[in-house]
Enzyme design. Structure first.
Site, PDB file in Angstrom:
ATOM      1  N   CYS A 170      30.888  52.172  30.900  1.00 13.82           N
ATOM      2  CA  CYS A 170      30.976  53.386  30.084  1.00 13.82           C
ATOM      3  C   CYS A 170      31.520  53.102  28.680  1.00 13.82           C
ATOM      4  O   CYS A 170      31.951  54.018  27.985  1.00 13.82           O
ATOM      5  CB  CYS A 170      31.836  54.436  30.776  1.00 13.82           C
ATOM      6  SG  CYS A 170      31.069  55.158  32.244  1.00 13.82           S
TER       7      CYS A 170
ATOM      8  N   HIS B 286      44.487  53.437  34.538  1.00 12.75           N
ATOM      9  CA  HIS B 286      43.366  52.587  34.157  1.00 12.75           C
ATOM     10  C   HIS B 286      42.817  53.095  32.816  1.00 12.75           C
ATOM     11  O   HIS B 286      41.716  53.620  32.734  1.00 12.75           O
ATOM     12  CB  HIS B 286      42.307  52.665  35.259  1.00 12.75           C
ATOM     13  CG  HIS B 286      41.245  51.626  35.154  1.00 12.75           C
ATOM     14  ND1 HIS B 286      39.987  51.797  35.690  1.00 12.75           N
ATOM     15  CD2 HIS B 286      41.235  50.391  34.606  1.00 12.75           C
ATOM     16  CE1 HIS B 286      39.249  50.728  35.475  1.00 12.75           C
ATOM     17  NE2 HIS B 286      39.990  49.859  34.813  1.00 12.75           N
TER      18      HIS B 286
ATOM     19  N   LYS C 295      45.039  44.288  38.393  1.00  8.31           N
ATOM     20  CA  LYS C 295      44.864  45.551  39.112  1.00  8.31           C
ATOM     21  C   LYS C 295      45.895  45.713  40.238  1.00  8.31           C
ATOM     22  O   LYS C 295      46.361  46.823  40.499  1.00  8.31           O
ATOM     23  CB  LYS C 295      43.455  45.635  39.705  1.00  8.31           C
ATOM     24  CG  LYS C 295      42.318  45.389  38.712  1.00  8.31           C
ATOM     25  CD  LYS C 295      42.280  46.376  37.574  1.00  8.31           C
ATOM     26  CE  LYS C 295      40.988  46.238  36.791  1.00  8.31           C
ATOM     27  NZ  LYS C 295      40.951  47.013  35.548  1.00  8.31           N
TER      28      LYS C 295
ATOM     29  N   TYR D   5      39.350  34.360  42.029  1.00 12.17           N
ATOM     30  CA  TYR D   5      38.681  35.015  40.910  1.00 12.17           C
ATOM     31  C   TYR D   5      39.391  36.279  40.449  1.00 12.17           C
ATOM     32  O   TYR D   5      39.750  37.136  41.257  1.00 12.17           O
ATOM     33  CB  TYR D   5      37.246  35.394  41.303  1.00 12.17           C
ATOM     34  CG  TYR D   5      36.392  35.765  40.115  1.00 12.17           C
ATOM     35  CD1 TYR D   5      35.673  34.790  39.429  1.00 12.17           C
ATOM     36  CD2 TYR D   5      36.325  37.068  39.663  1.00 12.17           C
ATOM     37  CE1 TYR D   5      34.905  35.113  38.333  1.00 12.17           C
ATOM     38  CE2 TYR D   5      35.558  37.405  38.561  1.00 12.17           C
ATOM     39  CZ  TYR D   5      34.843  36.423  37.900  1.00 12.17           C
ATOM     40  OH  TYR D   5      34.086  36.750  36.797  1.00 12.17           O
TER      41      TYR D   5
ATOM     42  N   ARG E  13      35.884  41.380  42.238  1.00 16.30           N
ATOM     43  CA  ARG E  13      36.827  42.000  43.160  1.00 16.30           C
ATOM     44  C   ARG E  13      36.123  42.292  44.486  1.00 16.30           C
ATOM     45  O   ARG E  13      34.933  42.596  44.523  1.00 16.30           O
ATOM     46  CB  ARG E  13      37.351  43.318  42.584  1.00 16.30           C
ATOM     47  CG  ARG E  13      38.390  43.152  41.501  1.00 16.30           C
ATOM     48  CD  ARG E  13      38.979  44.504  41.081  1.00 16.30           C
ATOM     49  NE  ARG E  13      37.999  45.354  40.431  1.00 16.30           N
ATOM     50  CZ  ARG E  13      37.448  46.435  40.979  1.00 16.30           C
ATOM     51  NH1 ARG E  13      37.777  46.798  42.213  1.00 16.30           N
ATOM     52  NH2 ARG E  13      36.582  47.167  40.313  1.00 16.30           N
TER      53      ARG E  13
ATOM     54  N   SER F 215      33.626  51.739  34.915  1.00 17.50           N
ATOM     55  CA  SER F 215      32.871  50.592  34.408  1.00 17.50           C
ATOM     56  C   SER F 215      31.529  51.050  33.831  1.00 17.50           C
ATOM     57  O   SER F 215      30.988  52.087  34.220  1.00 17.50           O
ATOM     58  CB  SER F 215      32.633  49.573  35.526  1.00 17.50           C
ATOM     59  OG  SER F 215      31.890  50.164  36.574  1.00 17.50           O
TER      60      SER F 215
ATOM     61  N   ARG G 277      33.344  36.768  32.739  1.00 16.51           N
ATOM     62  CA  ARG G 277      34.551  37.252  32.065  1.00 16.51           C
ATOM     63  C   ARG G 277      35.030  36.318  30.955  1.00 16.51           C
ATOM     64  O   ARG G 277      34.701  35.139  30.924  1.00 16.51           O
ATOM     65  CB  ARG G 277      35.679  37.400  33.091  1.00 16.51           C
ATOM     66  CG  ARG G 277      35.409  38.425  34.178  1.00 16.51           C
ATOM     67  CD  ARG G 277      35.611  39.825  33.692  1.00 16.51           C
ATOM     68  NE  ARG G 277      35.282  40.835  34.687  1.00 16.51           N
ATOM     69  CZ  ARG G 277      35.817  42.046  34.698  1.00 16.51           C
ATOM     70  NH1 ARG G 277      36.696  42.387  33.777  1.00 16.51           N
ATOM     71  NH2 ARG G 277      35.450  42.930  35.614  1.00 16.51           N
TER      72      ARG G 277
ATOM     73  N   ASP H  64      42.609  48.298  28.656  1.00 15.08           N
ATOM     74  CA  ASP H  64      42.305  48.474  30.079  1.00 15.08           C
ATOM     75  C   ASP H  64      43.351  49.253  30.856  1.00 15.08           C
ATOM     76  O   ASP H  64      43.007  50.054  31.714  1.00 15.08           O
ATOM     77  CB  ASP H  64      42.108  47.093  30.729  1.00 15.08           C
ATOM     78  CG  ASP H  64      41.522  47.187  32.128  1.00 15.08           C
ATOM     79  OD1 ASP H  64      40.639  48.041  32.352  1.00 15.08           O
ATOM     80  OD2 ASP H  64      41.939  46.407  33.006  1.00 15.08           O
TER      81      ASP H  64
END
Length: 642
Positions: free
Chosen positions: A294, A270, A244, A235, A92, A292, A420, A319
Site C-alpha cells: 500500500c 505498525h 515484529k 530470515y 515470516r 503491505s 529485502r 514501519d
C-alpha cells in the site's frame, strides 16, 4: 520476569557450565540467564556483542569466507553485502507464529495459541543441543534511543552472525545498551537458533552450509513473562527478534498492560511517522498505518511535487511507532509522543526504484545488507522495479543465470518478491532532525489506509475519536490473484496489526478507545484520524489517482484541516474534501476524475457493512460496545434518503 523457564526445565541444567563474560557486563540476572541458555543449547563458544565496527567487520569477513555473504563492488556499493537465503526460508511464517498467553481467550481468535507449558516442553526439546559446534552471540539492543522514556531494552541470544550484523543496523546495539541497563534493569529476553547444530548427538561434526535453517519452525511469544523464542529460521522478522516480535507483539501487550498502572498505557503500532513542514515553518507530525503493498515506505519518504514550493516532508520512521502520552513541555496538556524504535530500514526491495522512492534508493548507497536480490555482473545488485531496463545478465536470488528472456520464458523473477535491504536510517536524505530524539515527536494525526479499487474514498476525516477507531478497526485491502488465487477479495487488517497484535484484537480496539477517552478526560485534544485509499480504479482497472508524490495534495488538506483552515463535505462515512479544497497546481486532474475517487456508493457500503459484521462476529467475545454503536450509526445513515 522469569527469563529462564525453558532452560531450567532441561535435564542438563543439573550442572550448567560457567561461561566467561566481559567486565563491562554488570547484570547478574542477565549473566545467569545467558549461562542457562548456553547450557541448554550447548554452543562451542559464547561471544558478547559490543557493537564495535571491528567486531562487525570480523563477522562480515567470517560470513564472506563461509559463503553466507558476498561482498559487493566497493566503489558502486561501499561496505555492502548480499545474502541469498535457503529457498525454504524467505519470509515470516505466520502459521508457525504463536502467542502463548496463560489463557487462550487472551490471545484471541486471530492468533495461533498453544498452552504455555506445552510450548515450553516443545521448545526445550528443540533447543537442547541446537547450537553444538556454533557460537552463541549475546546481542544487547535498545528499541528506541538510549535513555528515551519510551524506549525498551532487549537481549537476543542467537547462533547466527547474520542476525548480529543486521541487528547492529536495525537497533541501537552493543556495550552502550548494557551500560544503560546497569546491574538490575529490566530487559526482554529473546532466544533464537537456526536449528542446525554442526555437531550431532554422537559427537560427529558436519560441514556448515551458506544459509543454515531447519524445516521445523517456531516463533513463540510469552506475553505475560515477555519472552520471545524463535527456532528454525534465519530470515527477517523470524530471526531479528527486535522487529515484529518485540516491537509489536510483545510491546503491544506491554503498552496495554501499562494502563493498569497509569490509567492510560501506551501504543506499539505498525506505523510510519513523518513530519510535514509548511513554507511558514509550521510543522505537524503524522503516524500512518498501511498494510503491505500500500505504499507505506513511499509515503514515509514522500517528495512534494511541483506546485508545493517550500513544503517539506521528513521521515521519522518507516514501519513502527511507539507512542506514549505525556505532558506537553510548553502547555502542560497531555499529548501523544512517538518514537521510531528502530535504527534502520528493513525494506522490501522489489518495486523500490528512483521513480517510486528516490529517497529510499539514495539511502542504499552504502553500508547495506541486501537479501535475496539479484547479483549483477559488475558486482552490484538489481531487483524488479529498480530500473526500467533490466540487466542483460545477472545471477538471480537462487544463484542461477538470469536474463530478461529467461525470466519471461520461465516465469522467473531475478529477485524474490520478499527480497529485502537493511540500511541505517541515518543515511536517508529525508530523515527528520528529530528522528533520534529520546523525547519523541508530538503526534497531530493518525492516518489509516488500505488498498481498495472501489467503495472507500480517497480521503476521509473521522468526526470523532470513536469513529476514527471504527475506520481503523474495519480497514482492509483487496487481495491480488497471486496472493489468494482470486482477485478482489477484501482481507480485513485492523490497524494493519492483524499479524502483529500480541493479544485479543477486541481488547486492542478497547485499548485505543480507552486511551482516547483518558486523553479527553484530561483536557487534551486527541489527534485527528483520517482514512485514505490511493487505489480506486476505472472500468479498465487502471488507478485513477496518480499516487506517490501527488499524495502530498491529500497531506496538505490534512495539514490545513488540523488548523481549521480547509473545507470539506460531510457524508455517511465522515468528512471528505471538495474538489476546490485540494491544491491542483502542477497536476491535470479533472473534477470528474476526482468525483470518481471520492464518491460514496450506498449499495457498495451496504455490502461493506456485511464484511464489517463478519469481523465483529469473529471478535464478538470482546468487541467493544462503542464500535457496535458506531456500526449501527453507519447503518442508520445508509438507510436515510438522499
Amino acid at each position: 520476569m522469569n527469563h529462564s523457564n525453558i532452560a531450567q526445565s532441561a535435564a542438563l541444567m543439573a550442572a550448567p557450565p560457567a561461561w566467561s563474560h566481559p567486565d563491562w557486563v554488570r547484570h547478574p540476572r542477565l549473566i545467569d540467564w545467558v549461562d542457562q541458555i548456553a547450557a541448554l543449547a550447548q554452543p562451542e563458544d559464547v561471544v558478547w556483542c559490543d557493537g564495535s565496527e571491528a567486531q562487525n567487520q570480523a563477522l562480515c569477513d567470517q560470513m564472506v569466507a563461509s559463503g553466507t555473504l558476498r561482498r559487493l563492488d566497493p566503489v558502486k556499493r561501499p561496505n555492502s553485502y548480499l545474502a541469498w537465503s535457503d529457498p525454504s526460508d524467505v519470509a515470516r511464517v505466520e502459521d508457525r507464529t504463536f502467542i502463548c498467553s496463560q489463557m487462550r481467550e487472551d490471545a484471541g481468535p486471530t492468533n495461533h495459541w498453544v498452552e504455555p507449558q506445552e510450548m515450553r516442553a516443545t521448545l526445550s526439546g528443540l533447543f537442547e543441543g541446537c547450537m553444538r559446534g556454533r557460537t552463541l552471540y549475546v546481542i544487547p539492543f535498545s528499541m528506541g534511543p538510549l535513555g528515551s522514556p519510551i524506549a525498551q531494552i532487549g537481549v537476543e541470544l542467537s547462533d547466527s552472525p547474520y542476525v548480529v550484523v543486521n541487528m547492529r543496523i536495525m537497533t541501537r546495539m552493543g556495550r552502550a545498551v548494557l551500560d544503560q541497563l546497569g546491574a538490575d534493569g529490566a530487559f526482554v529476553p529473546c532466544v533464537h537458533s537456526v536449528g542446525m547444530p554442526l555437531i550431532d548427538a554422537q559427537g560427529e561434526r558436519h560441514a556448515d552450509v551458506a544459509w543454515p535453517c531447519n524445516p521445523t519452525k517456531y516463533i513463540v511469544h510469552f506475553p505475560e513473562t515477555r519472552e520471545i523464542w524463535s527456532f528454525g529460521s534465519g530470515y527477517g522478522g523470524n530471526a531479528l527478534l527486535g522487529k515484529k516480535c518485540f516491537a509489536l507483539r510483545i510491546a503491544s501487550h506491554m503498552g496495554r498492560s501499562a494502563r493498569e498502572q497509569d490509567g492510560m498505557g501506551w501504543l506499539a503500532e505498525h506505523m510510519l511517522i513523518l513530519g510535514v513542514t509548511s513554507p511558514q515553518g509550521e510543522k505537524k507530525h503524522i503516524a500512518a498505518a498501511f498494510p503491505s503493498a500500500c505504499g507505506k515506505t513511499n509515503f514515509a519518504m514522500l517528495i512534494p511535487p511541483a506546485g508545493f514550493d517550500g513544503w517539506k516532508v521528513t521521515t521519522i520512521g518507516d514501519d513502527i511507532a511507539w507512542i506514549r502520552p505525556r505532558p506537553d513541555p510548553v502547555t502542560g496538556a497531555m499529548r501523544l509522543y512517538a518514537i521510531n524504535p528502530e535504527a534502520g530500514y528493513f525494506g522490501v526491495a522489489p518495486g523500490t526504484g528512483v521513480k517510486t522512492n528516490p529517497n529510499a534508493m539514495a539511502t542504499l548507497h552504502a553500508n547495506v545488507i541486501f537479501t535475496n536480490v539479484a547479483l549483477t555482473d559488475d558486482g552490484d545488485v538489481w531487483w524488479e522495479g529498480m530500473t526500467e531496463t533490466p540487466p542483460a545478465h545477472c545471477l538471480d536470488w537462487t544463484g542461477q543465470d538470469w536474463t530478461p528472456e529467461l525470466g519471461r520464458a520461465q516465469g522467473r523473477k531475478a529477485a524474490h518478491p520478499n527480497a529485502r535491504f537493511t540500511a541505517p536510517a541515518s543515511q536517508c536524505p529525508s530523515v527528520d532532525p528529530a528522528w533520534d530524539d529520546p523525547a519523541g515527536v508530538a503526534i497531530d494525526a493518525f492516518m489509516f489506509g488500505g488498498r481498495r479499487s472501489t467503495t472507500v474514498p480517497l480521503v476521509t476525516e473521522a468526526r470523532d475519536w470513536t469513529e476514527g477507531v471504527y475506520m481503523a478497526a474495519t480497514m482492509g485491502s483487496e487481495t491480488t490473484a497471486a496472493a489468494a488465487g482470486q482477485q478482489g477479495i477484501v482481507r480485513r487488517d485492523p490497524f494493519a496489526m492483524l499479524p502483529f497484535c500480541g493479544y485479543h484484537m477486541g481488547d486492542y480496539f478497547a485499548h485505543w478507545l480507552a486511551l482516547g477517552e483518558a486523553l479527553q478526560q484530561s483536557g487534551a485534544s486527541v489527534p485527528h484520524i483520517f482514512c485514505v485509499n490511493w487505489f480506486r480504479t476505472d472500468e479498465q482497472g487502471r488507478f485513477v489517482w496518480p499516487g506517490f508524490g501527488d499524495n502530498m495534495r491529500v497531506l496538505r488538506w490534512m495539514f490545513d484541516r488540523l488548523n481549521g483552515q480547509s473545507g470539506g463535505t460531510e457524508h455517511l462515512f465522515g468528512v471528505t474534501p471538495r474538489y476546490e479544497d485540494l491544491v491542483w497546481q502542477g497536476l491535470d486532474f479533472g473534477r470528474d476524475r476526482f468525483e470518481r475517487i471520492t464518491s460514496i456508493e450506498r449499495a457498495q457500503w451496504q455490502e461493506e457493512l456485511k464484511l464489517h459484521d463478519e469481523l465483529f462476529e469473529r471478535l464478538a467475545q470482546r468487541m467493544p460496545p462503542a464500535l457496535r454503536v458506531a456500526r449501527d450509526a453507519l447503518a442508520e445513515r445508509l438507510q436515510r434518503p438522499g
